[in-house]
Write a protein that holds these residues in place. Structure first.
Motif, PDB file in Angstrom:
ATOM      1  N   PHE A  44       0.800  -1.221   0.000  1.00  0.00           N
ATOM      2  CA  PHE A  44       0.000   0.000   0.000  1.00  0.00           C
ATOM      3  C   PHE A  44       0.840   1.282   0.000  1.00  0.00           C
ATOM      4  O   PHE A  44       0.304   2.368  -0.171  1.00  0.00           O
ATOM      5  CB  PHE A  44      -0.927   0.030   1.216  1.00  0.00           C
ATOM      6  N   ILE A  45       2.144   1.143   0.202  1.00  0.00           N
ATOM      7  CA  ILE A  45       2.978   2.328   0.402  1.00  0.00           C
ATOM      8  C   ILE A  45       2.883   3.305  -0.763  1.00  0.00           C
ATOM      9  O   ILE A  45       2.642   4.504  -0.573  1.00  0.00           O
ATOM     10  CB  ILE A  45       4.448   1.920   0.640  1.00  0.00           C
ATOM     11  N   ASN A  46       3.077   2.826  -1.992  1.00  0.00           N
ATOM     12  CA  ASN A  46       3.043   3.716  -3.160  1.00  0.00           C
ATOM     13  C   ASN A  46       1.680   4.373  -3.330  1.00  0.00           C
ATOM     14  O   ASN A  46       1.579   5.556  -3.655  1.00  0.00           O
ATOM     15  CB  ASN A  46       3.436   2.965  -4.429  1.00  0.00           C
ATOM     16  N   ALA A  47       0.621   3.580  -3.121  1.00  0.00           N
ATOM     17  CA  ALA A  47      -0.736   4.124  -3.253  1.00  0.00           C
ATOM     18  C   ALA A  47      -0.988   5.188  -2.184  1.00  0.00           C
ATOM     19  O   ALA A  47      -1.588   6.232  -2.462  1.00  0.00           O
ATOM     20  CB  ALA A  47      -1.767   3.003  -3.146  1.00  0.00           C
ATOM     21  N   GLU A  48      -0.523   4.936  -0.956  1.00  0.00           N
ATOM     22  CA  GLU A  48      -0.691   5.907   0.126  1.00  0.00           C
ATOM     23  C   GLU A  48       0.056   7.201  -0.184  1.00  0.00           C
ATOM     24  O   GLU A  48      -0.470   8.298   0.038  1.00  0.00           O
ATOM     25  CB  GLU A  48      -0.152   5.325   1.439  1.00  0.00           C
ATOM     26  N   ILE A  49       1.279   7.066  -0.697  1.00  0.00           N
ATOM     27  CA  ILE A  49       2.088   8.250  -1.024  1.00  0.00           C
ATOM     28  C   ILE A  49       1.387   9.092  -2.085  1.00  0.00           C
ATOM     29  O   ILE A  49       1.345  10.328  -1.993  1.00  0.00           O
ATOM     30  CB  ILE A  49       3.493   7.828  -1.507  1.00  0.00           C
ATOM     31  N   ARG A  50       0.791   8.430  -3.085  1.00  0.00           N
ATOM     32  CA  ARG A  50       0.084   9.158  -4.146  1.00  0.00           C
ATOM     33  C   ARG A  50      -1.126   9.903  -3.593  1.00  0.00           C
ATOM     34  O   ARG A  50      -1.390  11.055  -3.962  1.00  0.00           O
ATOM     35  CB  ARG A  50      -0.350   8.194  -5.258  1.00  0.00           C
ATOM     36  N   ILE A  51      -1.866   9.266  -2.702  1.00  0.00           N
ATOM     37  CA  ILE A  51      -3.056   9.899  -2.119  1.00  0.00           C
ATOM     38  C   ILE A  51      -2.658  11.083  -1.244  1.00  0.00           C
ATOM     39  O   ILE A  51      -3.280  12.151  -1.289  1.00  0.00           O
ATOM     40  CB  ILE A  51      -3.872   8.867  -1.323  1.00  0.00           C
ATOM     41  N   ILE A  52      -1.600  10.909  -0.444  1.00  0.00           N
ATOM     42  CA  ILE A  52      -1.126  12.005   0.410  1.00  0.00           C
ATOM     43  C   ILE A  52      -0.655  13.176  -0.448  1.00  0.00           C
ATOM     44  O   ILE A  52      -0.920  14.343  -0.132  1.00  0.00           O
ATOM     45  CB  ILE A  52       0.006  11.522   1.341  1.00  0.00           C
ATOM     46  N   GLU A  53       0.018  12.870  -1.562  1.00  0.00           N
ATOM     47  CA  GLU A  53       0.479  13.923  -2.462  1.00  0.00           C
ATOM     48  C   GLU A  53      -0.697  14.691  -3.069  1.00  0.00           C
ATOM     49  O   GLU A  53      -0.667  15.919  -3.177  1.00  0.00           O
ATOM     50  CB  GLU A  53       1.346  13.324  -3.569  1.00  0.00           C
ATOM     51  N   LYS A  54      -1.750  13.979  -3.431  1.00  0.00           N
ATOM     52  CA  LYS A  54      -2.940  14.640  -3.980  1.00  0.00           C
ATOM     53  C   LYS A  54      -3.623  15.507  -2.919  1.00  0.00           C
ATOM     54  O   LYS A  54      -4.149  16.579  -3.224  1.00  0.00           O
ATOM     55  CB  LYS A  54      -3.917  13.594  -4.533  1.00  0.00           C
ATOM     56  N   PHE A  55      -3.597  15.029  -1.694  1.00  0.00           N
ATOM     57  CA  PHE A  55      -4.149  15.798  -0.576  1.00  0.00           C
ATOM     58  C   PHE A  55      -3.364  17.097  -0.410  1.00  0.00           C
ATOM     59  O   PHE A  55      -3.934  18.185  -0.266  1.00  0.00           O
ATOM     60  CB  PHE A  55      -4.079  14.941   0.693  1.00  0.00           C
ATOM     61  N   ARG A  56      -2.039  16.980  -0.448  1.00  0.00           N
ATOM     62  CA  ARG A  56      -1.169  18.147  -0.324  1.00  0.00           C
ATOM     63  C   ARG A  56      -1.394  19.119  -1.477  1.00  0.00           C
ATOM     64  O   ARG A  56      -1.417  20.332  -1.295  1.00  0.00           O
ATOM     65  CB  ARG A  56       0.293  17.685  -0.296  1.00  0.00           C
ATOM     66  N   GLN A  57      -1.574  18.583  -2.678  1.00  0.00           N
ATOM     67  CA  GLN A  57      -1.818  19.430  -3.852  1.00  0.00           C
ATOM     68  C   GLN A  57      -3.130  20.198  -3.715  1.00  0.00           C
ATOM     69  O   GLN A  57      -3.225  21.366  -4.112  1.00  0.00           O
ATOM     70  CB  GLN A  57      -1.832  18.576  -5.125  1.00  0.00           C
ATOM     71  N   ALA A  58      -4.150  19.530  -3.150  1.00  0.00           N
ATOM     72  CA  ALA A  58      -5.444  20.190  -2.955  1.00  0.00           C
ATOM     73  C   ALA A  58      -5.303  21.353  -1.973  1.00  0.00           C
ATOM     74  O   ALA A  58      -5.865  22.434  -2.188  1.00  0.00           O
ATOM     75  CB  ALA A  58      -6.482  19.186  -2.453  1.00  0.00           C
ATOM     76  N   LEU A  59      -4.543  21.142  -0.901  1.00  0.00           N
ATOM     77  CA  LEU A  59      -4.307  22.212   0.070  1.00  0.00           C
ATOM     78  C   LEU A  59      -3.497  23.352  -0.558  1.00  0.00           C
ATOM     79  O   LEU A  59      -3.774  24.530  -0.318  1.00  0.00           O
ATOM     80  CB  LEU A  59      -3.561  21.674   1.292  1.00  0.00           C
ATOM     81  N   THR A  60      -2.501  22.990  -1.366  1.00  0.00           N
ATOM     82  CA  THR A  60      -1.670  24.006  -2.030  1.00  0.00           C
ATOM     83  C   THR A  60      -2.519  24.895  -2.928  1.00  0.00           C
ATOM     84  O   THR A  60      -2.395  26.125  -2.922  1.00  0.00           O
ATOM     85  CB  THR A  60      -0.557  23.337  -2.858  1.00  0.00           C
ATOM     86  N   ALA A  61      -3.411  24.266  -3.704  1.00  0.00           N
ATOM     87  CA  ALA A  61      -4.287  25.025  -4.597  1.00  0.00           C
ATOM     88  C   ALA A  61      -5.201  25.947  -3.803  1.00  0.00           C
ATOM     89  O   ALA A  61      -5.451  27.096  -4.200  1.00  0.00           O
ATOM     90  CB  ALA A  61      -5.114  24.065  -5.458  1.00  0.00           C
ATOM     91  N   LEU A  62      -5.711  25.457  -2.667  1.00  0.00           N
ATOM     92  CA  LEU A  62      -6.574  26.271  -1.804  1.00  0.00           C
ATOM     93  C   LEU A  62      -5.811  27.484  -1.272  1.00  0.00           C
ATOM     94  O   LEU A  62      -6.329  28.608  -1.266  1.00  0.00           O
ATOM     95  CB  LEU A  62      -7.090  25.411  -0.645  1.00  0.00           C
ATOM     96  N   LEU A  63      -4.573  27.274  -0.843  1.00  0.00           N
ATOM     97  CA  LEU A  63      -3.762  28.361  -0.310  1.00  0.00           C
ATOM     98  C   LEU A  63      -3.381  29.367  -1.398  1.00  0.00           C
ATOM     99  O   LEU A  63      -3.390  30.577  -1.169  1.00  0.00           O
ATOM    100  CB  LEU A  63      -2.506  27.790   0.349  1.00  0.00           C
ATOM    101  N   ASP A  64      -3.051  28.867  -2.586  1.00  0.00           N
ATOM    102  CA  ASP A  64      -2.733  29.762  -3.710  1.00  0.00           C
ATOM    103  C   ASP A  64      -3.940  30.638  -4.048  1.00  0.00           C
ATOM    104  O   ASP A  64      -3.800  31.842  -4.305  1.00  0.00           O
ATOM    105  CB  ASP A  64      -2.323  28.946  -4.945  1.00  0.00           C
TER     106      ASP A  64
END
Length: 201
Positions: free
Chosen positions: A116-136
């Motif tokens: 699950f590690i790779n899948a978890e990393i991808r989901i966490i990255e998408k979560f971070r991207q969503a927050l980044t877009a919100l902050l921008d």
């Protein structure tokens, strides 16, 4: 639309029944056949929704990510960025409160298995991207004037959130208590990017 709704209901039913079996027998001891028998569906129907048994566990994380995007979209016109962020994280913590045993089981199994590690990393990255877009977006609207890079702020907020999740998992703390802990830590981050903006207790 009705057909899509029924499909989603069936997917949630398969997920719920699978989790019930995982809790009773352990993830490794449950077969797809047992899941389909418990749900009263054919194996082919199961594979229409989940390509393999392991994908059932990822469903919670994917659903949470969808919830994050939906919350951001629904609150995009909210003028107070701090409240928008707290509301976003609060929605995630409420899922812990509603089904704590299920969340603990899913997260524990995903942390235990290397697959699950790779899948978890991808989901966490998408979560971070969503927050980044919100902050921008907040910066563009003048709601946030910090010079800090949005990606860095999003990474810190993600770290605070997952730290709270790990504390909740290991200590068995009540979900409401862990949300309160998260908010205290969030206020420290907020004071760093928005001096004087923390809510006074």
């Amino acid at each position: 639309m009705l057909r899509a709704s029924r499909k989603q209901e069936l997917k949630e039913r398969i997920f719920a029944q699978s989790i019930k079996l995982f809790k009773e027998k352990g993830f490794d001891n449950v077969t797809v056949e047992e899941i389909t028998q418990a749900c009263g569906i054919a194996k082919g129907t199961f594979y229409n929704y989940f390509p393999k048994k392991e994908a059932v566990l990822l469903h919670l994380a994917v659903s949470q990510l969808e919830s994050v995007h939906e919350t951001i979209q629904n609150n995009k016109n909210m003028p107070d960025l701090k409240q928008q962020l707290l509301h976003l994280f609060s929605n995630l913590f409420h899922q812990y409160a509603e089904q704590p045993d299920m969340v603990r089981l899913v997260v524990s199994e995903m942390m235990r298995a290397d697959m699950f590690i790779n899948a978890e990393i991808r989901i966490i990255e998408k979560f971070r991207q969503a927050l980044t877009a919100l902050l921008d977006d907040a910066k563009n609207k003048g709601q946030l004037t910090t010079q800090a890079v949005s990606e860095d702020i999003a990474a810190v907020l993600t770290g605070v959130y997952f730290n709270s999740l790990m504390i909740w998992l290991s200590a068995g703390t009540d979900a409401i208590q862990i949300e309160t802990l998260f908010q205290r830590h969030f206020d420290i981050v907020w004071e760093g990017i928005h001096p004087g903006g923390a809510v006074k207790q």
